[in-house]
Scaffold this active site. Structure first.
Site, PDB file in Angstrom:
ATOM      1  N   ASP A 147       0.844  -1.190   0.000  1.00 17.72           N
ATOM      2  CA  ASP A 147       0.000   0.000   0.000  1.00 17.72           C
ATOM      3  C   ASP A 147       0.884   1.248   0.000  1.00 17.72           C
ATOM      4  O   ASP A 147       2.053   1.205   0.399  1.00 17.72           O
ATOM      5  CB  ASP A 147      -0.887   0.040   1.250  1.00 17.72           C
TER       6      ASP A 147
HETATM    7  N1  URA Z   1      -0.891  -5.900   4.048  1.00 19.93           N
HETATM    8  C1  URA Z   1      -1.420  -4.669   4.006  1.00 19.93           C
HETATM    9  O1  URA Z   1      -2.406  -4.388   4.652  1.00 19.93           O
HETATM   10  N2  URA Z   1      -0.826  -3.762   3.222  1.00 19.93           N
HETATM   11  C2  URA Z   1       0.275  -4.030   2.496  1.00 19.93           C
HETATM   12  O2  URA Z   1       0.772  -3.153   1.791  1.00 19.93           O
HETATM   13  C3  URA Z   1       0.810  -5.317   2.562  1.00 19.93           C
HETATM   14  C4  URA Z   1       0.207  -6.242   3.345  1.00 19.93           C
END
Ligand code: URA
Length: 238
Positions: A100
């Site tokens: 993310d």
């Molecule tokens: N889990 C999440 O919530 N976000 C990420 O970027 C990777 C794993």
């Protein structure tokens, strides 16, 4: 392959490659070459006296900073590819799985499609290790909840290993290892467990550990050992 194609692997467009050849900047086995259609092996070719062109697959580890998107292009935001030099950006590299925008840490970029596919396929169960900082005090109950396979609204997560590193009343820090990567999965698991995340950082993909010497936004090529360990972990090397 054609000389102009080999030169483009050094990071030039095809027309820039033709101009570089016409300008005498390109050598084949140390001798200036003039014919863009000449058949060559990339390793014979050098541009402006630099090291020979590396035509093989590329494997890059990047320490992703917050605010950058794990994509190859975005109209408004910087992408992980924007953190690489021009020559690498033109090689068709893609990120293996996504982090993310607000999540930091290890991103693997490669043009080795088979390896990328296996590392994200649930079938090969490549572990991804994250360091999570969350609200509230984590206890053995939380370790058990992660290990049991947590039921989320649309799926039940595979059992995940939670290792509590610091537990305080306001915030805790833990490592969590997953073998799948559904959308926002770690955030959703901590939220469902009653401990919303404050920060998340990926430390490892399979056997590949983020180099602690890489600052935010920095990258390096993988070593041969790292590439072999990754391939071995997903059955691509005996
Ligand atoms: N889990 C999440 O919530 N976000 C990420 O970027 C990777 C794993």
């Amino acid at each position: 392959m054609r000389l102009d194609r080999a030169v483009s692997l050094a990071g030039l467009t095809r027309s820039e490659a033709k101009k570089a050849i016409a300008a005498g900047r390109v050598r084949v086995n140390g001798v200036i070459a003039a014919d863009p259609a000449m058949k060559v092996e990339p390793a014979q070719v050098s541009v402006d006296g630099a090291a020979p062109v590396d035509a093989g697959p590329q494997y890059i580890m990047l320490n992703k900073p917050a605010g950058v998107v794990t994509a190859t292009e975005d109209r408004h935001l910087n992408t992980v590819l924007d953190l690489l030099p021009e020559a690498l950006r033109r090689r068709g590299l893609g990120p293996v799985g996504r982090l993310d925008r607000d999540v930091t840490g290890l991103v693997l970029l490669t043009d080795d499609g088979q390896l990328a596919h296996r590392l994200i396929s649930p079938r090969w169960k490549a572990g991804k290790l994250y360091r999570a900082e969350c609200e509230g005090r984590l206890t053995e109950d939380d370790v058990r909840a992660f290990a049991a396979g947590m039921a989320l609204s649309d799926f039940t997560a595979r059992p995940a290993r939670l290792t509590v590193l610091q537990a305080g009343d306001d915030r805790s820090v833990a490592d969590v290892e997953l073998t799948e990567g559904k959308f926002h999965q770690v955030k959703r698991m901590f939220a469902a467990d009653g401990h919303p995340l404050i920060a998340l950082r990926r430390l490892r993909i399979g056997p590949l550990t983020l180099d602690a010497g890489l600052g935010p936004g920095e990258w390096r090529r993988l070593t041969e050992e790292e590439i072999n360990a990754l391939k071995t972990s997903v059955g691509l090397v005996e």
